[in-house]
Design a protein around this motif. Structure first.
Motif, PDB file in Angstrom:
ATOM      1  N   ALA A  38      -3.763  -5.579  10.662  1.00 41.52           N
ATOM      2  CA  ALA A  38      -3.938  -6.052   9.285  1.00 41.52           C
ATOM      3  C   ALA A  38      -2.589  -6.448   8.700  1.00 41.52           C
ATOM      4  O   ALA A  38      -1.562  -6.390   9.353  1.00 41.52           O
ATOM      5  CB  ALA A  38      -4.576  -4.947   8.453  1.00 41.52           C
ATOM      6  N   GLU A  39      -2.620  -6.841   7.440  1.00 42.23           N
ATOM      7  CA  GLU A  39      -1.401  -7.199   6.712  1.00 42.23           C
ATOM      8  C   GLU A  39      -0.440  -6.014   6.676  1.00 42.23           C
ATOM      9  O   GLU A  39      -0.851  -4.863   6.708  1.00 42.23           O
ATOM     10  CB  GLU A  39      -1.767  -7.521   5.249  1.00 42.23           C
ATOM     11  CG  GLU A  39      -2.838  -8.560   5.088  1.00 42.23           C
ATOM     12  CD  GLU A  39      -2.300  -9.960   5.306  1.00 42.23           C
ATOM     13  OE1 GLU A  39      -1.381 -10.346   4.568  1.00 42.23           O
ATOM     14  OE2 GLU A  39      -2.771 -10.633   6.246  1.00 42.23           O
ATOM     15  N   GLY A  40       0.830  -6.321   6.536  1.00 41.61           N
ATOM     16  CA  GLY A  40       1.794  -5.288   6.183  1.00 41.61           C
ATOM     17  C   GLY A  40       2.151  -4.350   7.316  1.00 41.61           C
ATOM     18  O   GLY A  40       1.695  -4.485   8.447  1.00 41.61           O
ATOM     19  N   GLU A  90       1.735  -0.268   4.400  1.00 42.24           N
ATOM     20  CA  GLU A  90       0.411  -0.507   3.798  1.00 42.24           C
ATOM     21  C   GLU A  90      -0.528   0.663   4.094  1.00 42.24           C
ATOM     22  O   GLU A  90      -1.511   0.872   3.408  1.00 42.24           O
ATOM     23  CB  GLU A  90      -0.226  -1.769   4.408  1.00 42.24           C
ATOM     24  CG  GLU A  90       0.385  -3.064   3.965  1.00 42.24           C
ATOM     25  CD  GLU A  90       0.071  -3.385   2.514  1.00 42.24           C
ATOM     26  OE1 GLU A  90      -1.109  -3.263   2.128  1.00 42.24           O
ATOM     27  OE2 GLU A  90       1.003  -3.737   1.778  1.00 42.24           O
TER      28      GLU A  90
END
Length: 315
Positions: A38-40, A90
């Motif tokens: 995922a992001e981050g 995150e």
């Protein structure tokens, strides 16, 4: 993994279990999954040095930083906040040290355990249940998923399952052997005769019946059982309902609980809390307020006073 997590909250994915149960392999497998790319950035906190090292290539691909922690004292909320500022992740993954009591884990106020998985080595399960039940209980209590691996030579998987369900009846429990997941667990040698017209649940079998009855509705629906229990009544129950049950120790002294199922009986209004009764009843499965869903509801043919049972139910 996306929008479901509140932006103001730091989601913690907690993987626990005793040393060498396979936590590191499970974490690496999880990090490989698409939903985890995922992001981050991810912060991975490792609370014990196992035999398996994390793959440096995987860590850099998944933008994961690893921090090793040697003692429970180091895991204070202040230290965790410091790590959050330092790494700005995150999400946080934590590989828990099975020799530390998880009840003592204190998190910063904006952190939340988003998912908890317990990994158990089936070949050493008995040993830990006998010697370290409180530590096992603290790990299992909040887990959504319990994976019991290395079960190739385990005879009584059904017994393992009941022990774990006594500690956490909400968890999904998966058994694995060298080939992968074991789907069919045969009907264990239950300590009572399921084919009898009236199934007699002896006092020492009460705990087994209680867990199995919740776990296997198809096995018990419509069957008639007979057992001895203590009466619990509440003004919130509808007329003619009470709960016959027993005190049980699901894990350690601090975990004493009253285990019983709601029962409808003509005699209910004459009963008082703490009386002991012998109950013969048919088992059905219905919605009931205190179950938060469907669970066993007993319909009694007869309820009569009897002698108390002194022993506490053990698992």
């Amino acid at each position: 993994m996306g929008p479901m997590i509140d932006d103001d909250v730091m989601p913690l994915f907690l993987i626990n279990g005793f040393l060498e149960a396979g936590k590191t392999q499970f974490l690496q497998f999880t990090m490989e999954q698409e939903y985890f790319q995922a992001e981050g950035k991810t912060l991975l906190i490792v609370c014990e040095e196992g035999d398996t090292e994390f793959d440096p290539d995987l860590l850099s691909r998944t933008r994961t930083s690893v921090v090793y922690v040697d003692s429970l004292e180091e895991l204070s909320p202040a230290r965790l906040e410091e790590l959050e500022l330092l790494y700005n992740p995150e999400r946080v993954l934590m590989e828990w040290n099975g020799m530390w009591n998880q009840d003592e884990l204190k998190l910063p106020k904006d952190w939340t355990i988003y998912q908890q998985v317990t990994i158990i080595d089936g070949s050493t399960f008995d040993l830990y249940v006998k010697n370290m039940k409180p530590l096992l209980g603290a790990m299992v209590r909040g887990s959504e998923l319990i994976i019991c691996n290395r079960c190739d030579d385990v005879e009584d998987l059904e017994g393992y399952r009941r022990t774990l369900l006594a500690m956490n009846n909400q968890a999904e429990i998966v058994f694995e052997d060298g080939e992968g997941e074991i789907t069919e667990i045969s009907e264990a040698d239950l300590p009572y005769d399921m084919s009898a017209d009236v199934i007699e649940i002896k006092p020492e079998a009460y705990g087994i019946w209680y867990i199995d009855c919740m776990d296997k509705p198809d096995r018990y629906r419509g069957k008639v059982v007979e057992f001895t229990g203590m009466v619990l009544k509440s003004p919130n129950f509808p007329k003619n309902y009470f709960v016959p049950g027993r005190m049980a120790m699901t894990c350690c002294e601090a975990d004493m609980t009253f285990l019983g199922y709601v029962c409808k009986a003509r005699e209910a209004r004459l009963l008082e809390t703490k009386q002991w009764v012998k109950v013969r009843a048919r088992i059905e499965y219905e919605e009931w307020q205190d179950y938060g869903g469907v669970g066993p509801v007993l319909y009694a043919d007869f309820v009569e006073q009897t002698e108390p049972i002194k022993e506490i139910v053990q698992f």
